[in-house]
Design a protein around this motif. Sequence first.
Motif, PDB file in Angstrom:
ATOM      1  N   LEU A 173       0.961   2.412   2.948  1.00 50.66           N
ATOM      2  CA  LEU A 173       0.655   1.755   4.221  1.00 50.66           C
ATOM      3  C   LEU A 173      -0.776   2.043   4.659  1.00 50.66           C
ATOM      4  N   VAL A 174      -1.207   3.298   4.545  1.00 52.57           N
ATOM      5  CA  VAL A 174      -2.570   3.659   4.948  1.00 52.57           C
ATOM      6  C   VAL A 174      -3.594   2.966   4.043  1.00 52.57           C
ATOM      7  N   ARG A 175      -3.290   2.865   2.765  1.00 53.49           N
ATOM      8  CA  ARG A 175      -4.199   2.172   1.851  1.00 53.49           C
ATOM      9  C   ARG A 175      -4.341   0.706   2.233  1.00 53.49           C
ATOM     10  N   LEU A 176      -3.215   0.076   2.604  1.00 52.57           N
ATOM     11  CA  LEU A 176      -3.253  -1.331   3.006  1.00 52.57           C
ATOM     12  C   LEU A 176      -4.012  -1.505   4.322  1.00 52.57           C
ATOM     13  N   LEU A 177      -3.751  -0.613   5.284  1.00 52.89           N
ATOM     14  CA  LEU A 177      -4.451  -0.689   6.574  1.00 52.89           C
ATOM     15  C   LEU A 177      -5.942  -0.436   6.404  1.00 52.89           C
ATOM     16  N   SER A 178      -6.298   0.491   5.528  1.00 54.39           N
ATOM     17  CA  SER A 178      -7.718   0.786   5.298  1.00 54.39           C
ATOM     18  C   SER A 178      -8.422  -0.421   4.690  1.00 54.39           C
TER      19      SER A 178
ATOM     20  N   GLU B  60     -14.407  -0.007   2.285  1.00 51.69           N
ATOM     21  CA  GLU B  60     -13.937  -0.899   1.228  1.00 51.69           C
ATOM     22  C   GLU B  60     -14.092  -0.255  -0.149  1.00 51.69           C
ATOM     23  N   GLY B  61     -15.245   0.349  -0.400  1.00 53.58           N
ATOM     24  CA  GLY B  61     -15.468   0.998  -1.689  1.00 53.58           C
ATOM     25  C   GLY B  61     -14.537   2.170  -1.924  1.00 53.58           C
TER      26      GLY B  61
ATOM     27  N   ILE C 215      -6.591  -9.895   0.737  1.00 51.20           N
ATOM     28  CA  ILE C 215      -7.265  -9.520   1.986  1.00 51.20           C
ATOM     29  C   ILE C 215      -8.760  -9.815   1.887  1.00 51.20           C
ATOM     30  N   ARG C 216      -9.350  -9.528   0.724  1.00 52.32           N
ATOM     31  CA  ARG C 216     -10.783  -9.804   0.558  1.00 52.32           C
ATOM     32  C   ARG C 216     -11.056 -11.299   0.585  1.00 52.32           C
TER      33      ARG C 216
END
Length: 633
Positions: free
Chosen positions: A391-396, A472-473, A22-23
């Motif tokens: 899922l929330v970690r991926l969306l964040s 991001e951090g 993603i980055r």
Amino acid sequence: MAYDFGSQSLGITNPFKKEGAIRLVGGLVITLLGVYALLQVTSLIAEQLISAWIYAAAGFLLLITGLRRCGSGLMQLFKFFVGRSVPSSLTRNLTKSERENADIEAKQGSLAYTAGSLESMLMGRKNSTFSEPEGWMGRLVHSVFPRLVFMPYPIRNVVQQVASAVVTTLIAFVAFGLTYFVATTGLAGTAGHIILPAFSVLLLIYLVSTWRNAAINVKLDRVKQLQSANAASVAKIIAFSIIFPVLIGLGYHYLQTNSPQTLAELSFMGQNIELFSAWPMLFLLLGLAVIITGLVMVLVNGRAQQVNTATEVAEYRENLQESVHPNEIFINIENIVLANRRYKEVPNRTYINFDPKLNEQSQGKGDFSGELLIETQPAFAKHEAQPVHSLVRLLSTGLAQVLIVTGALLFLLLTGKISELYQFFSASAPALNQMSENQAISWFGEASGVVVGAVAMLFAFLVVSMMGRLLEGFTHVFWAELQFNSLLMYMKTEGTFSESKISTGMSIHDSTRSENVIVKSSITPWIVSSRITTSTFATSGQNNVEMPRYVMSMHKNEDELNMIVDEIRDFLRGRENIAGFTNTKDLQHAENILRVNQVSRGQEGDSGNAKLTQKEDDQAAGYLRNAESDEQS
């Protein structure tokens, strides 16, 4: 630490592949924006040289930023190189083969405990990792989220940073409410229409600074230890919210009294120029803050459901009476019993070295004592997060990259605003002295519109990019956590010993004999062991698994301790106290000597001497021993 290659892998996988992908996409988009800005230079350089330089500078900044983000994303996608020495030790490792890595860990600050604190944790059935928060903000956050105290320090610190920013924001708006009250009730005079816009701009600058500090402090390398958390001083903010309107009111009253014409001109000009309104940016900041705080709470709650606060240990205490030298027990435990429990044959980590102290006294008596604190090589424990948490970690992570890319786009638009601002002033400023009063007022109106547009774009860029870096951090911390399982054992041994002799083969007919010094030891071992779960945080690059490692839970391991005790007992039972023959050749030589002695005694009888019977030989042997004893006495 050094990359210590071994054919047996520790099984630690790369946790950053999804985040890195993603980055990388975000970095590519920012790089394309930089290329687009550089392409604008060719169309501007002929007629607008300064604007061309402005776009060139902005393009280079975007290009460098994008390429750096592409590099960091690719680094997270590369192979995760880990040697056989990771993760970091809990305290300084005294194992001889690991001296170099132990020195590196000490210099990097990767040791989270001392040997004494680990011993205290085992003996006291406690976990010093779960320390109380520092600062009133830290205590407030841990009171609202009680299970936060049982999480690793980086997560606790990041939550404290976000909570501190949220509380500071709420206090700042309370201060604005006080300012609004002072301005609207006439306590500040007739300057209310000036006070509120000015204070809203100061409020925006203050909140941007607050959230920017939070974004800087959530970096993983800044949160190795638990930090103190305090929001900005409530008294100072409230005092400023009251004093600021009063000062503005006094200044306005002074102009009314001493320079009414100047005040009238300023008021007329203010009615014809466009003023910057901070409220759209404040609402943007508040909206993003609410979204990020909500995502943070979901991730923290998902991690809190994995918390295990067990502090259990297995214990063995007994008094043993054994014919064995104390040093042999220590050597057997360290070099055989515990060496058999190595994980993939990686050397155990010795935190208190087994250096027994023997106090030898007179007549072969004395006492001894020794300590050992050892941990087996931590084994990587894969833990699957709940689907909602993943899922929330991926969306964040995705939302953070969207905000950062949007910030880059706003920076490109800000570049256009700055170029427009320069063109406007360079074209019309020289003719300002020749303008009439009405023309000047119209010019100031146009200029204010251009300036306000640039300022609004600047604040939009700061707010969006800052919130993106903050999110991001924070999400990076949840990608980086690794957990390990290992055996942690403390052994304390004390006792006394005494020496005695035992002899075999003392008959006058025996051609060989064995004399042995037997050490009789009274041993009181105290063994405390536990299967511990530890947590550390990985990074990308060369020093990837070298953050401090924290003990999160301690589990009783009775079966494992019983096996250790049984192996020690088997060693004691299988010992040989009398020296004998170790091979058939020695036995054959002794038999040959015996035959020679028998033949020699037979030849003496045939030469005329009286041949002694077996009974007479035994009596003679007894007489000789008694005579020897009388001479010595």
